[in-house]
Design a protein around this motif. Structure first.
Motif, PDB file in Angstrom:
ATOM      1  N   ALA A 132       0.723  -1.203   0.090  1.00 43.78           N
ATOM      2  CA  ALA A 132       0.041  -0.139   0.111  1.00 43.78           C
ATOM      3  C   ALA A 132       0.899   1.030  -0.099  1.00 43.78           C
ATOM      4  O   ALA A 132       0.459   2.388  -0.645  1.00 43.78           O
ATOM      5  CB  ALA A 132      -0.955   0.016   1.200  1.00 43.78           C
ATOM      6  N   VAL A 133       2.097   1.060   0.800  1.00 47.62           N
ATOM      7  CA  VAL A 133       2.826   2.669   0.711  1.00 47.62           C
ATOM      8  C   VAL A 133       3.370   2.707  -0.880  1.00 47.62           C
ATOM      9  O   VAL A 133       3.291   4.041  -0.905  1.00 47.62           O
ATOM     10  CB  VAL A 133       3.946   2.178   1.947  1.00 47.62           C
ATOM     11  CG1 VAL A 133       4.975   3.373   1.878  1.00 47.62           C
ATOM     12  CG2 VAL A 133       3.286   1.960   3.208  1.00 47.62           C
ATOM     13  N   PHE A 134       4.109   1.613  -1.026  1.00 50.37           N
ATOM     14  CA  PHE A 134       4.409   1.942  -2.374  1.00 50.37           C
ATOM     15  C   PHE A 134       3.823   2.269  -3.564  1.00 50.37           C
ATOM     16  O   PHE A 134       4.093   2.848  -4.527  1.00 50.37           O
ATOM     17  CB  PHE A 134       5.721   0.758  -2.766  1.00 50.37           C
ATOM     18  CG  PHE A 134       7.017   0.707  -1.906  1.00 50.37           C
ATOM     19  CD1 PHE A 134       8.078   1.502  -2.200  1.00 50.37           C
ATOM     20  CD2 PHE A 134       7.118  -0.168  -0.876  1.00 50.37           C
ATOM     21  CE1 PHE A 134       9.024   1.475  -1.678  1.00 50.37           C
ATOM     22  CE2 PHE A 134       8.272  -0.062  -0.283  1.00 50.37           C
ATOM     23  CZ  PHE A 134       9.390   0.601  -0.387  1.00 50.37           C
ATOM     24  N   ALA A 135       2.547   1.616  -3.614  1.00 55.80           N
ATOM     25  CA  ALA A 135       1.446   1.893  -4.674  1.00 55.80           C
ATOM     26  C   ALA A 135       1.141   3.357  -4.507  1.00 55.80           C
ATOM     27  O   ALA A 135       0.921   3.785  -5.497  1.00 55.80           O
ATOM     28  CB  ALA A 135       0.466   0.782  -4.360  1.00 55.80           C
ATOM     29  N   GLY A 136       0.870   4.090  -3.164  1.00 62.00           N
ATOM     30  CA  GLY A 136       0.272   5.179  -3.022  1.00 62.00           C
ATOM     31  C   GLY A 136       1.232   6.206  -2.949  1.00 62.00           C
ATOM     32  O   GLY A 136       0.914   7.548  -2.787  1.00 62.00           O
ATOM     33  N   LEU A 137       2.681   5.881  -2.911  1.00 59.35           N
ATOM     34  CA  LEU A 137       3.606   6.653  -2.870  1.00 59.35           C
ATOM     35  C   LEU A 137       3.660   8.028  -3.725  1.00 59.35           C
ATOM     36  O   LEU A 137       3.739   9.250  -3.394  1.00 59.35           O
ATOM     37  CB  LEU A 137       5.190   6.339  -2.619  1.00 59.35           C
ATOM     38  CG  LEU A 137       6.152   7.178  -2.205  1.00 59.35           C
ATOM     39  CD1 LEU A 137       5.819   7.702  -1.030  1.00 59.35           C
ATOM     40  CD2 LEU A 137       7.723   6.372  -2.313  1.00 59.35           C
ATOM     41  N   PRO A 138       3.484   7.730  -5.153  1.00 61.80           N
ATOM     42  CA  PRO A 138       3.621   8.842  -6.263  1.00 61.80           C
ATOM     43  C   PRO A 138       2.461   9.678  -5.886  1.00 61.80           C
ATOM     44  O   PRO A 138       2.608  11.018  -6.116  1.00 61.80           O
ATOM     45  CB  PRO A 138       3.538   8.117  -7.614  1.00 61.80           C
ATOM     46  CG  PRO A 138       3.976   6.705  -7.299  1.00 61.80           C
ATOM     47  CD  PRO A 138       3.788   6.350  -5.571  1.00 61.80           C
ATOM     48  N   LEU A 139       1.242   8.977  -5.598  1.00 58.39           N
ATOM     49  CA  LEU A 139       0.153  10.063  -5.577  1.00 58.39           C
ATOM     50  C   LEU A 139       0.037  10.846  -4.375  1.00 58.39           C
ATOM     51  O   LEU A 139      -0.039  12.045  -4.166  1.00 58.39           O
ATOM     52  CB  LEU A 139      -1.149   9.080  -5.428  1.00 58.39           C
ATOM     53  CG  LEU A 139      -2.605   9.868  -5.641  1.00 58.39           C
ATOM     54  CD1 LEU A 139      -2.480  10.541  -7.055  1.00 58.39           C
ATOM     55  CD2 LEU A 139      -3.568   8.776  -5.682  1.00 58.39           C
ATOM     56  N   ALA A 140       0.667  10.411  -3.209  1.00 58.45           N
ATOM     57  CA  ALA A 140       0.929  11.183  -2.096  1.00 58.45           C
ATOM     58  C   ALA A 140       1.835  12.188  -2.278  1.00 58.45           C
ATOM     59  O   ALA A 140       1.865  13.498  -1.749  1.00 58.45           O
ATOM     60  CB  ALA A 140       1.388  10.251  -0.774  1.00 58.45           C
ATOM     61  N   VAL A 141       3.079  11.831  -2.963  1.00 60.67           N
ATOM     62  CA  VAL A 141       4.018  13.099  -3.249  1.00 60.67           C
ATOM     63  C   VAL A 141       3.151  14.174  -4.141  1.00 60.67           C
ATOM     64  O   VAL A 141       3.676  15.520  -3.809  1.00 60.67           O
ATOM     65  CB  VAL A 141       5.203  12.508  -4.098  1.00 60.67           C
ATOM     66  CG1 VAL A 141       5.949  13.542  -4.498  1.00 60.67           C
ATOM     67  CG2 VAL A 141       5.955  11.368  -3.088  1.00 60.67           C
ATOM     68  N   VAL A 150      -1.399   9.692 -13.551  1.00 61.61           N
ATOM     69  CA  VAL A 150      -0.172   8.901 -13.569  1.00 61.61           C
ATOM     70  C   VAL A 150      -0.100   7.978 -12.156  1.00 61.61           C
ATOM     71  O   VAL A 150       0.323   7.040 -12.270  1.00 61.61           O
ATOM     72  CB  VAL A 150       1.094   9.748 -13.930  1.00 61.61           C
ATOM     73  CG1 VAL A 150       2.499   8.928 -13.644  1.00 61.61           C
ATOM     74  CG2 VAL A 150       1.158  10.135 -15.420  1.00 61.61           C
ATOM     75  N   GLY A 151      -0.334   8.748 -10.985  1.00 61.79           N
ATOM     76  CA  GLY A 151      -0.301   8.198  -9.752  1.00 61.79           C
ATOM     77  C   GLY A 151      -1.025   6.952  -9.605  1.00 61.79           C
ATOM     78  O   GLY A 151      -0.719   5.839  -9.095  1.00 61.79           O
ATOM     79  N   LEU A 152      -2.499   7.303 -10.241  1.00 62.41           N
ATOM     80  CA  LEU A 152      -3.508   6.056 -10.078  1.00 62.41           C
ATOM     81  C   LEU A 152      -2.887   4.814 -10.997  1.00 62.41           C
ATOM     82  O   LEU A 152      -2.983   3.839 -10.607  1.00 62.41           O
ATOM     83  CB  LEU A 152      -4.931   6.615 -10.335  1.00 62.41           C
ATOM     84  CG  LEU A 152      -5.341   7.383  -9.565  1.00 62.41           C
ATOM     85  CD1 LEU A 152      -6.917   7.934 -10.041  1.00 62.41           C
ATOM     86  CD2 LEU A 152      -5.852   6.597  -8.234  1.00 62.41           C
ATOM     87  N   GLY A 153      -2.394   5.226 -12.248  1.00 68.44           N
ATOM     88  CA  GLY A 153      -1.847   4.226 -13.013  1.00 68.44           C
ATOM     89  C   GLY A 153      -0.673   3.460 -12.259  1.00 68.44           C
ATOM     90  O   GLY A 153      -0.864   2.172 -12.389  1.00 68.44           O
ATOM     91  N   TRP A 154       0.131   4.269 -11.777  1.00 66.31           N
ATOM     92  CA  TRP A 154       1.213   3.529 -10.928  1.00 66.31           C
ATOM     93  C   TRP A 154       0.876   2.460  -9.898  1.00 66.31           C
ATOM     94  O   TRP A 154       1.271   1.493  -9.954  1.00 66.31           O
ATOM     95  CB  TRP A 154       2.218   4.665 -10.670  1.00 66.31           C
ATOM     96  CG  TRP A 154       3.304   3.898  -9.413  1.00 66.31           C
ATOM     97  CD1 TRP A 154       2.920   3.970  -8.136  1.00 66.31           C
ATOM     98  CD2 TRP A 154       4.131   2.975  -9.990  1.00 66.31           C
ATOM     99  NE1 TRP A 154       4.200   3.469  -7.540  1.00 66.31           N
ATOM    100  CE2 TRP A 154       4.917   2.836  -8.557  1.00 66.31           C
ATOM    101  CE3 TRP A 154       4.735   2.593 -10.898  1.00 66.31           C
ATOM    102  CZ2 TRP A 154       5.950   1.970  -8.401  1.00 66.31           C
ATOM    103  CZ3 TRP A 154       6.091   1.745 -10.806  1.00 66.31           C
ATOM    104  CH2 TRP A 154       6.522   1.482  -9.401  1.00 66.31           C
ATOM    105  N   ALA A 155      -0.263   3.025  -9.089  1.00 66.08           N
ATOM    106  CA  ALA A 155      -0.772   2.239  -8.001  1.00 66.08           C
ATOM    107  C   ALA A 155      -1.656   1.009  -8.635  1.00 66.08           C
ATOM    108  O   ALA A 155      -1.096  -0.239  -8.004  1.00 66.08           O
ATOM    109  CB  ALA A 155      -1.853   3.062  -7.243  1.00 66.08           C
ATOM    110  N   LEU A 156      -2.171   1.138  -9.643  1.00 63.39           N
ATOM    111  CA  LEU A 156      -2.850  -0.078 -10.197  1.00 63.39           C
ATOM    112  C   LEU A 156      -1.726  -1.142 -10.835  1.00 63.39           C
ATOM    113  O   LEU A 156      -2.037  -2.363 -10.439  1.00 63.39           O
ATOM    114  CB  LEU A 156      -3.802   0.479 -11.522  1.00 63.39           C
ATOM    115  CG  LEU A 156      -4.519  -0.804 -11.994  1.00 63.39           C
ATOM    116  CD1 LEU A 156      -5.639  -1.750 -10.902  1.00 63.39           C
ATOM    117  CD2 LEU A 156      -5.517  -0.232 -13.089  1.00 63.39           C
ATOM    118  N   LEU A 157      -0.834  -0.655 -11.502  1.00 65.72           N
ATOM    119  CA  LEU A 157       0.103  -1.476 -12.081  1.00 65.72           C
ATOM    120  C   LEU A 157       0.876  -2.321 -10.899  1.00 65.72           C
ATOM    121  O   LEU A 157       1.228  -3.429 -11.077  1.00 65.72           O
ATOM    122  CB  LEU A 157       0.763  -0.801 -13.033  1.00 65.72           C
ATOM    123  CG  LEU A 157       1.937  -1.735 -13.667  1.00 65.72           C
ATOM    124  CD1 LEU A 157       1.306  -2.569 -14.651  1.00 65.72           C
ATOM    125  CD2 LEU A 157       2.757  -0.835 -14.549  1.00 65.72           C
TER     126      LEU A 157
END
Length: 952
Positions: A865-874, A895-902
């Motif tokens: 959860a941390v690494f998936a949501g890290l870009p969106l939190a930044v 982009v952040g949501l896409g990174w989290a899903l992937l």
């Protein structure tokens, strides 16, 4: 007048002739002429009696003697003129009219009739204008200059004919000796007449075997009588035996031979589809005889049946004037368009040069030496067998018919009985047996059109397309041009969706039979209609697909023959049909792909024209006319660049090319176009940078449209090809296995890692087919059987997959031998249908993973959860300091949501990346019709093979 005078004898002879006793009438007349003076009326009556019993040469001699005695007797002259015309002696027929007075009405009428029979219509009209009004219109009507041109042609031909005929006076004859021979042959003539009357009664009563038997018995007593031979030939024709009928006609030793007999010989040659021999037969006749209208019709029909309409409608090299009964062909060949006629005539002349006729005697072969009675005996036996078969069918059904014909053909393989047996077997869906009998019949005459037609039909229904094409290529050009063979060949191509080849095989529209005109029209429209350039491209693609199948499948068939020595034609057909269907579907989907790409490109070009015209009007400030011109020029430039440079990247041939080449190029063009368009607003350069940017961006849009259309069709084609594999999993697995064995034969490929990677993909396709698709073909029968089939398929797939490591990392040369042994064993099992013989492997037991603690699971979930949501939190944390615009913020969220899903998907399934790559590769391989990548080893091998030897 005395009761024994000429009048009484003539009356008695007429009574005998009216009763059909022509031999007795000839006997009375000959005796009266021997004992009394030579009376012209008696000689003419005796000549008619001799014509009735078949002695035409003797009859013409008697008529010549009668005219010598009474040169101005119109009845004698008219009778002799008619009889000479019937025998093709036109020069003598014209000379016979010279004895009549110049002002005689009968002389003009008879001369006009002679010219008309010689196909000299202008001379016929000018000789008897009142009685030939139809010819007057046909020869130009009120246009005398047309008639003058044809008159000169006809006069030149007539002069050459009379010069070549030489002296036309009849040779002196020993009349008493001739009359004595007639009297002595009365019994022979009487027996021949009785036999022909009995045969005619049997034929009228539908007793064909009895009619042939009667004539055979009479021919054993007298095998040279012309009346018997003529009736025997006609009976053989009625019994459907054209070759024996032709042999019997050739034995009629009468000089001159009647045109009716000559025409029947020519028509029989055409019926046998011996078209060059029919034309040669007429060529070898006397010049004046060959001029007969019916004989010219024979030549024209031979040309028409051979698909040569221009030669049929315009045979100037033979006659000098086009035949009147071919006016419809004249119009179909272009009518007054002489350029089209010349072009078609040149084409027909080139085809005629390929005809290689044989003499008729050589064509008949052993039938020339067979006794005439034996020919009729064979016809009687065959007719009796066919009659018994018909009665058996009426009594017990079609199966009894096959039994009767089989028993008769086994004892006496008569061609007519064998062909009827093959036809009945075909009706009963027993094509294999029918083909066996037809091949036995082909050993006697491989060019028999009926036999060839039956073999082609059986091979087509058995899907043995390669054998059918080999049979066609072994035929002489004239036999292959027969209407029945052309129709069967066209049907063969049409079944394989080779519509341009099917259309070309039917031949010109002018010679297409009426029952095929609708099919030809459909094929014509399907291949482009009046767009001949499109039809040429379709024809080229048909030929390329057919050549690719024929050459590409040969290594597979040779591998099958070496692997399975007892391979049957049915086994070879499995591989051949699978590859043929694959090539044809690939060709059709490639055509659809081309149409989709072109359509998308044209629509995008039209849209670009409208948008660029608007930009030129608004941003640049051009007038509507100049803006339209600028938009058209820019859109045209984009289309040229797209079709000359970017087309290779918009075909969607391979997914890797789309990702690595096409997508970056399109994005780069879009970015460059957008930058130029924005540059205009920033610098104020009078709108031209905006127009240039729009042009570049339009190019990117056009390329995207073409790429999207091609990609959609590639995906659809991949699904269709996958459905083909699922419908025929055994054929697909066998074909892949044979291809792998054929590729493993070359040692140089084994050390190439690209080939190894390609072989791993082949092994996976084979394993997938035997594990999933092959058991699925049987459906769900019962739980036990379904479980056994599933377990067997899984075991066979495991055995195939175990070969992957051996192929990827072989340890020694023995490793390759182990791979080939397994593949050969599986090939034999798949080819013979003994699926239980497939090599199997037991499942490998994998130890169960150690159970994880709750703490470890919680830590793993928290880390994910941390690494998936890290870009969106930044993004959210940096927003107060960086002050993103609304557009930039939205893109950052996406982009952040896409990174989290992937990241979540990759964590749940670590093999997701490999699955995506494998799926993309399967789609690329399944479409089967694109241009593979340059480093594909199969493409490299094919290019080397094509450079080494051209495709057939």
């Amino acid at each position: 007048m005395s009761s024994t005078g000429p009048a009484a004898v003539l009356e008695a002879a007429e009574l005998c002739s009216a009763a059909g006793e022509h031999a007795d009438a000839a006997h009375l007349l000959a005796q009266a002429l021997i004992t009394g003076p030579f009376d012209p009326a008696l000689l003419r009556a005796l000549a008619e009696a001799q014509f009735a019993v078949g002695w035409d040469g003797c009859a013409l001699t008697l008529l010549a003697e009668a005219q010598r005695l009474a040169p101005q007797d119109e009845s004698v002259v008219a009778t002799r003129n008619h009889r000479l015309r019937e025998h093709g002696r036109f020069a003598e027929a014209l000379a016979a009219l010279d004895t009549l007075p110049a002002d005689s009405v009968w002389a003009a009428v008879l001369r006009a009739g002679t010219y008309d029979a010689m196909s000299l219509p202008v001379l016929a009209v000018e000789s008897d204008a009142a009685g030939r009004r139809g010819l007057w219109w046909r020869t130009g009507g009120p246009l005398p200059f047309l008639r003058a041109k044809r008159r000169r042609q006809e006069q030149r031909f007539l002069a050459r004919l009379l010069d070549s005929a030489g002296p036309l006076a009849p040779a002196p004859v020993d009349l008493p000796a001739l009359l004595t021979r007639i009297v002595n042959g009365t019994a022979q003539d009487r027996d021949a007449l009785a036999a022909t009357r009995a045969a005619a009664r049997h034929l009228d009563g539908d007793r064909q075997a009895e009619a042939a038997a009667v004539l055979a018995e009479a021919l054993r007593r007298d095998s040279t009588h012309p009346l018997l031979l003529r009736h025997a030939a006609r009976t053989a024709e009625a019994l459907g035996r054209p070759t024996p009928a032709l042999a019997l006609y050739r034995r009629i030793a009468v000089d001159p031979t009647p045109i009716e007999v000559l025409v029947r010989q020519g028509e029989l040659l055409i019926q046998l589809h011996r078209l060059p021999e029919a034309a040669l037969f007429v060529d070898t006749l006397r010049a004046d005889t060959a001029r007969a209208v019916d004989l010219r019709r024979v030549v024209a029909d031979a040309y028409a049946d051979g698909g040569l309409p221009a030669a049929a409608a315009d045979i100037r090299d033979r006659t000098g004037v086009a035949a009147d009964w071919h006016r419809s062909l004249w119009w179909r060949n272009g009518g007054p368009l002489t350029s089209r006629q010349v072009r078609l005539y040149a084409r027909d002349s080139a085809l005629l040069a390929e005809w290689t006729p044989l003499p008729v005697e050589e064509l008949l072969g052993p039938l020339v030496t067979v006794d005439a009675a034996d020919l009729m005996d064979a016809a009687a036996r065959a007719a009796a067998v066919l009659e018994r078969a018909r009665q058996a069918e009426e009594r017990d059904g079609p199966a009894a018919t096959v039994d009767v014909l089989t028993a008769a053909a086994t004892v006496d393989p008569d061609p007519q009985v064998v062909k009827e047996l093959a036809l009945q077997l075909s009706f009963a869906d027993r094509e294999e047996e029918a083909l066996t009998w037809l091949e036995r019949a082909a050993t006697a005459d491989p060019n028999d059109v009926d036999v060839v037609d039956g073999r082609l039909m059986a091979l087509t229904w058995l899907d043995r397309t390669r054998d059918a094409l080999d049979t066609l290529e072994a035929l002489p050009p004239a036999v292959r041009a027969a209407p029945a063979i052309r129709s069967r060949e066209s049907w063969l191509y049409e079944r394989q969706r080779l519509w341009a080849s099917a259309l070309d095989t039917l031949g010109p529209a002018a010679t297409t039979p009426p029952w095929h005109r609708r099919t030809r029209r459909q094929l014509w429209w399907r291949t482009g209609g009046p767009l001949w350039t499109l039809r040429r491209r379709v024809r080229d693609s048909d030929e390329q697909a057919l050549a690719a199948w024929r050459s590409g499948t040969l290594p597979l068939l040779s591998t099958l023959d070496s692997t399975v020595p007892a391979a049957t034609p049915a086994m070879r057909t499995i591989v051949d049909s699978n590859r043929l269907n694959h090539e044809m579907l690939t060709m059709l989907w490639e055509r659809a792909n081309v149409v989709a790409r072109l359509t998308a490109g044209y629509l995008a070009t039209a849209a670009a024209f409208l948008v660029l015209s608007r930009i030129a009007a608004t941003a640049v400030g051009l007038s509507p006319g100049w803006a339209t011109l600028a938009g058209a020029a820019a859109a045209g430039l984009d289309y040229v660049v797209l079709s000359r440079w970017l087309f290779q990247y918009t075909r969607a041939d391979a997914g890797r090319l789309v990702v690595t080449r096409a997508a970056p190029l399109i994005v780069g063009l879009a970015v460059a176009g957008t930058a130029l368009y924005r540059l205009d607003h920033w610098q104020g350069l009078d709108g031209w940078p905006a127009f240039a940017g729009g042009t570049v961006a339009a190019l990117a849009v056009m390329a995207t449209a073409r790429l999207a259309a091609a990609a959609v069709w590639r995906v659809v084609a991949a699904r269709v090809m996958g459905r083909l594999r699922r419908r025929e999993p055994r054929a697909a697995a066998l074909t892949e296995t044979l291809a792998l064995l054929a590729e493993l034969r070359e040692p140089s490929r084994r050390n190439d890692l690209r080939w190894r990677r390609f072989w791993l993909e082949r092994l996976e396709r084979i394993a997938h087919a035997v594990e999933h698709e092959l058991p699925a073909t049987f459906g769900f029968v019962d739980p036990d059987t379904h479980r056994q089939l599933t377990d067997g398929g899984s075991g066979a797939a495991r055995a195939v997959r175990q070969l992957k490591f051996l192929v990827a990392a072989p340890a020694s040369p023995d490793t390759w031998r182990r791979v080939e042994d397994v593949l050969r064993h599986n090939t034999a099992a798949l080819a013979t249908g003994e699926l239980g013989r497939l090599r199997r492997a037991e499942p490998v037991t994998v130890p169960a993973p150690a159970p994880r603690s709750r703490r470890a699971v919680a830590v793993e979930v928290l880390r994910t959860a941390v690494f998936a949501g890290l870009p969106l939190a930044v993004v959210y944390l940096a927003q107060p300091w960086l002050a993103f615009s609304d557009t930039a913020l939205d893109w950052a969220k996406v982009v952040g949501l896409g990174w989290a899903l992937l990241y979540v998907l990759l964590t749940l399934d670590p093999t997701l990346r490999d699955k995506l790559s494998t799926g993309l590769a399967l789609v690329t391989l399944g479409q089967g019709g694109g241009i593979p990548t340059a480093e594909d080893p199969v493409v490299v091998a094919r290019s080397r093979d094509s450079a080494r030897s051209p495709a057939p």
